[in-house]
Design an enzyme around this catalytic site. Structure first.
Site, PDB file in Angstrom:
ATOM      1  N   ASP A  29      72.869 -48.463  19.760  1.00 44.36           N
ATOM      2  CA  ASP A  29      73.106 -49.883  19.470  1.00 44.36           C
ATOM      3  C   ASP A  29      72.661 -50.694  20.674  1.00 44.36           C
ATOM      4  OD1 ASP A  29      74.448 -52.492  19.162  1.00 44.36           O
ATOM      5  OD2 ASP A  29      75.480 -51.537  17.497  1.00 44.36           O
ATOM      6  N   ILE A  30      71.931 -51.768  20.424  1.00 48.35           N
ATOM      7  CA  ILE A  30      71.361 -52.572  21.511  1.00 48.35           C
ATOM      8  C   ILE A  30      72.440 -53.422  22.206  1.00 48.35           C
ATOM      9  CG2 ILE A  30      70.692 -54.694  20.270  1.00 48.35           C
ATOM     10  CD1 ILE A  30      68.398 -52.592  22.549  1.00 48.35           C
ATOM     11  N   GLU A  88      76.533 -57.678   9.777  1.00 50.95           N
ATOM     12  CA  GLU A  88      75.409 -58.335  10.451  1.00 50.95           C
ATOM     13  C   GLU A  88      74.062 -57.892   9.878  1.00 50.95           C
ATOM     14  OE1 GLU A  88      75.599 -57.985  14.806  1.00 50.95           O
ATOM     15  OE2 GLU A  88      73.423 -58.146  14.823  1.00 50.95           O
ATOM     16  N   HIS A  93      74.965 -48.555   7.636  1.00 55.05           N
ATOM     17  CA  HIS A  93      74.968 -47.842   8.912  1.00 55.05           C
ATOM     18  C   HIS A  93      76.390 -47.524   9.345  1.00 55.05           C
ATOM     19  CE1 HIS A  93      75.033 -52.176   9.790  1.00 55.05           C
ATOM     20  NE2 HIS A  93      75.796 -51.880  10.833  1.00 55.05           N
ATOM     21  N   HIS A  95      78.661 -46.847  12.814  1.00 54.44           N
ATOM     22  CA  HIS A  95      78.748 -46.921  14.277  1.00 54.44           C
ATOM     23  C   HIS A  95      79.460 -45.656  14.770  1.00 54.44           C
ATOM     24  CE1 HIS A  95      78.072 -51.390  14.824  1.00 54.44           C
ATOM     25  NE2 HIS A  95      78.403 -51.374  13.547  1.00 54.44           N
TER      26      HIS A  95
HETATM   27  P1  5GP Z   1      77.281 -54.651  11.772  1.00 53.86           P
HETATM   28  O1  5GP Z   1      76.243 -54.968  10.701  1.00 53.86           O
HETATM   29  O2  5GP Z   1      77.827 -53.261  11.615  1.00 53.86           O
HETATM   30  O3  5GP Z   1      78.341 -55.696  11.826  1.00 53.86           O
HETATM   31  O4  5GP Z   1      76.556 -54.709  13.189  1.00 53.86           O
HETATM   32  C1  5GP Z   1      75.210 -54.383  13.350  1.00 53.86           C
HETATM   33  C2  5GP Z   1      74.983 -53.719  14.685  1.00 53.86           C
HETATM   34  O5  5GP Z   1      73.578 -53.555  14.842  1.00 53.86           O
HETATM   35  C3  5GP Z   1      75.475 -54.523  15.898  1.00 53.86           C
HETATM   36  O6  5GP Z   1      76.342 -53.725  16.681  1.00 53.86           O
HETATM   37  C4  5GP Z   1      74.195 -54.881  16.645  1.00 53.86           C
HETATM   38  O7  5GP Z   1      74.346 -54.835  18.054  1.00 53.86           O
HETATM   39  C5  5GP Z   1      73.210 -53.834  16.169  1.00 53.86           C
HETATM   40  N1  5GP Z   1      71.838 -54.312  16.138  1.00 53.86           N
HETATM   41  C6  5GP Z   1      71.410 -55.474  15.571  1.00 53.86           C
HETATM   42  N2  5GP Z   1      70.077 -55.599  15.738  1.00 53.86           N
HETATM   43  C7  5GP Z   1      69.676 -54.501  16.420  1.00 53.86           C
HETATM   44  C8  5GP Z   1      68.394 -54.059  16.907  1.00 53.86           C
HETATM   45  O8  5GP Z   1      67.365 -54.705  16.734  1.00 53.86           O
HETATM   46  N3  5GP Z   1      68.363 -52.866  17.559  1.00 53.86           N
HETATM   47  C9  5GP Z   1      69.486 -52.125  17.768  1.00 53.86           C
HETATM   48  N4  5GP Z   1      69.335 -50.960  18.427  1.00 53.86           N
HETATM   49  N5  5GP Z   1      70.712 -52.505  17.332  1.00 53.86           N
HETATM   50  C10 5GP Z   1      70.796 -53.683  16.677  1.00 53.86           C
END
Ligand code: 5GP
Length: 128
Positions: A29-30, A88, A93, A95
């Site tokens: 995760d970035i 987001e 996915h 974590h």
């Molecule tokens: P969620 O959808 O589970 O709420 O969060 C999405 C996750 O994807 C976040 O923790 C965010 O930091 C990660 N994320 C979003 N865009 C990118 C990206 O371009 N590259 C990476 N490696 N992680 C990402």
């Protein structure tokens, strides 16, 4: 339009790869909550994790289990937490987050700021 994770899987956007097979991809995760915070995704682009067909959902979970084992070997921690949010990025996915206490999975916490070299070193350690 392809999701950002599909672009990552296809190599159009760079990522710190942790593991991969023909159906699943794992990368750092970035915006990590902890060193080793990893995202595990199906290569198939489906938004909501519980819309995956059963075989893919089971496969994703088994793949995450293997990756969690590698994380635990590489990063000192009590456990590897498995969290699904998906608010987001509209691409299913999981974590995987190394944790020592409940507060380590607080997504409101400031994220770690790591350099590219630090990210790559962590990914390399997890890949083994
Ligand atoms: P969620 O959808 O589970 O709420 O969060 C999405 C996750 O994807 C976040 O923790 C965010 O930091 C990660 N994320 C979003 N865009 C990118 C990206 O371009 N590259 C990476 N490696 N992680 C990402």
């Amino acid at each position: 339009m392809a999701t950002i994770f599909t672009k990552i899987i296809n190599g159009e956007i760079p990522s710190y790869r942790v593991a991969e097979d023909d159906r699943f991809y794992a990368f750092l995760d970035i915006n990590p909550l902890a060193e080793g915070h990893t995202l595990v995704v199906p290569k198939q682009e489906v938004d909501y994790i519980f819309d995956l067909d059963g075989d893919t959902l089971a496969g994703l979970t088994l793949f995450a289990q293997q990756v969690a084992g590698k994380i635990r070997q590489a990063i000192p921690c009590k456990r590897v937490a498995m969290v699904v949010l998906g608010l987001e990025v509209p691409h299913a996915h999981i974590h995987l987050i190394p944790i020592n206490s409940e507060s380590d999975v607080d997504f409101h916490k400031p994220k770690l700021q790591l350099t590219p070299a630090e990210f790559e070193a962590i990914a390399e350690r997890i890949r083994g």
